[in-house]
Design an enzyme around this catalytic site. Sequence first.
Site, short mmCIF file in Angstrom:
data_model
loop_
_atom_site.label_atom_id
_atom_site.label_comp_id
_atom_site.label_asym_id
_atom_site.label_seq_id
_atom_site.Cartn_x
_atom_site.Cartn_y
_atom_site.Cartn_z
N ASP A 27 0.71 -1.21 -0.10
CA ASP A 27 0.08 0.01 -0.10
C ASP A 27 0.68 1.19 0.10
O ASP A 27 1.72 1.25 0.43
CB ASP A 27 -0.95 0.08 1.17
CG ASP A 27 -2.11 -0.80 1.29
OD1 ASP A 27 -2.80 -0.95 0.06
OD2 ASP A 27 -2.31 -1.61 1.99
N GLU A 28 0.55 2.30 -0.92
CA GLU A 28 1.33 3.37 -0.80
C GLU A 28 0.29 4.61 -0.24
O GLU A 28 -0.92 4.32 -0.42
CB GLU A 28 1.85 3.81 -2.19
CG GLU A 28 0.84 4.00 -3.27
CD GLU A 28 1.45 4.91 -4.45
OE1 GLU A 28 2.36 5.54 -4.28
OE2 GLU A 28 0.95 4.51 -5.65
#
Length: 845
Positions: A528-529
Amino acid sequence: MRSFLLLIGSLSSTTAMATSLSQDTLDTFAQQLSVQYELISAKPEKCPEPYASCYLSRLTFSTPVEINSNQWSIYFSQLMPIYHTDSSQFSITHINGDLHQLKPTAVFSGFTADQPISIEFYTQDSQITRSEFMPNYLLASKGLTSRVINSTKTSIDPQTQLELQPYLAEFLTLDQLQISKEDATPWMGAAYLYENESRPTLPQAPLSLIPKPMSLQKLSGDGVNLSQGINVIGLDEQQLKLSAAFGRLAQLGVKQNELGITTSISLGLSSPHSEAYELQIKDQKITIKANTDSGAFYALQSLAGLISVDDLTIPALSITDAPRYSFRGMHIDVARNFRSKAFILNTIEQMAAYKLNKLHLHLADDEGWRLAINDLPELTDVGAKRCLDLTEQQCLLPQLGAGLDSSSAVNGYYSQADYIEILKYAQAHFIEVIPSFDMPGHSRAAIVAMEARFNRLTAQGNNVAAAKYRLREPEDKTRYSSIQHYNDNTLNVCLDSTYQFIDKVLNEVNTLHIKAGVPFKTYHIGADETAGAWLDSPSCKALQAQQPTLHSFNGYFIEKISALVASKGLKVAGWSDGMSDVELANMPNNVQSNAWATLSESGHEVAHRHANQGWDVVLSSPDVTYFDFPYQSHPQEPGNHWASRAIDSQKVFSFMPDNLPAHAEIWRSVRNHHYSADDRKTIRTKPFIGLQGHLWSELIRSDQQAEYMLYPRLLALAERAWHKAPWELEYNKQGTKYDQHSDYFNVDLQQQKEADWQRFAALVGFKELAKLEHVGRFYRLPSVAARVTNNGVDAFVPYPGLTIEYQNSVGNWLLYNAANKPALVQQVRAISVNGLRKGRALKVD
């Protein structure tokens, strides 16, 4: 009351407005202050700029006495940021994440006894289920010990044992259920359920199992009575590996006994499936043939599935069985709110009972780090607990209504001994544990903990060691906001220290697996960013200059971590959105992608694309596999709301995982609209490897709440992961478009599905709920469908065998008898198998 009046008396002068509170005053203030939260509308006529979507709420405060001080503030959790208020007496500031601070302004004239003061405010986006409105507001004043405001604490209903929120006003209208004018979400009350749920048709449990085997045939001859237990012969060594299955049988009253039914177990079954087995019961004997130990284990679990708690007899039969998918998983988030070790062990038992074999353990996120790591004590000393320390040197901010008690159930971590025990217990139940520490976004607990470590070692003059695992770059002035509204939850992917930290964590986790004697096979990197991160990072600008063709920082991170994970002999896993950022040529050969895009928003496309490129795709569609969403769209049902408003067991049972786009024919979008799914440009050419359920924990504050969300949906998940039903619509390998008019899922298939559901529902109602209750699991009691008819109030629940109660016109609860329908009914509810617990009551209109 007199002592309180005396205590407050010192604040009654006009000069007292700037006077600091004493600790005694603040303590009493926290005890006496009444806080009432009201959701006015989830879809206001107009939202203040700059947002087009918002909701309008009101907080009302009152005290039994006059209070003139303004030297205090209230910290509270609001999932979405408050951005506009209408009050001159109070200001509200968004701190970080969901934490907000309410303060009296200079205009605040104090509280008059029993005279409420309200503040209305607008919050961006949407929030509509009651469980999304967090408890435990904190009263604070400089220099004093903060306190939880008593009126904002939750309580437990003694009859339902469900959480109550006395601070939250009742939800009564569709304005509190629908998030926009286009939202057609129905209020799933008793009448709605009556029109839309399947009425049970079977008077007793059929001869079948959950999950359903490939083949079950009833034979002539005598069956068995297992009241004297079983006498296992044939595999002394394997009996040790099968001890967990024998333990489940013993829990249900079938113990190993030399006088019991002769039970032979042999390996070497000729089958392409490693988990395949054959089970025959005939002429007072049980014969099990399996390909491997796991197959023998599942055969014994099927034996347990065939019996009832109160009936240990099984007729003569033959079962041939093998799983549909090799990956049959359950994801448990212990990071946002902690789950006890006992909960994990109990969940492992039930997963194995229904033949699930992968436990994806989400061990770190923004709100908590949950595993002790050698040499990095801050990860758990700071990162595993929340309290009101705004410097975050002792703990994390009290997100998600965590309160002040760092030792409460929502905080905590697994010691190394705990994790080893979990690994061994899972292995004994033929379940692989897949650990995950979400990165690079959702990493705030790690970032804050390593910053506390940095400060500690820097103060000791050990600057080199301090910088070794630091995850933040002080010179990075990037301003961003994550999906959970954090401005500092994304580790810097351009720092060498980031990769040193991850390497250290992976090595320590591997050491724990070695100590447990359980192979470390798969690591889920998260992937996840946070959009917009790293834009003003000096180290990232330098990296970009060195690698001008760098396609994305997030892709760079995932590729680099994937190489690190693969170098340790581990399989790489990650969420499909982040995994889509990589260059395929830079990834290892062995990759798992959890495809989690919403089906009503073309979610089949990424699943097909990742499967076609040779990755192992595990289906994680949130509109059917996210068990943190409500069973039904009703304000009292706990859960999130962004991907689905209702995921009951029948929806999970109805999932056709091999044909994702086909659901456009039978399901609707999150706002209850028909949708279309066009598969002509994204034809799948390779199979999926499995299916995973998910229990995220942002809104789940206790193990009991978690079990409510799991059961009985976990059984329906197991049904679809193990067994492919003949009514499932076959995938069209030429590609097609599906919508409510395409009519591929024809009447014949619909009738087959309904008959299969009746089988499943009867097994749940007559057998499996009692088994869950027998081992102490807190399953959800179904809501009662009811409608007033000419013959009185007609009522039913989806699972036969459960008792219904109704409340008559004078408020008494009486047993419902379908043969003698009552005429006047206020409410209806179901009763647990043992009669001790009541289900959520619904009004009968």
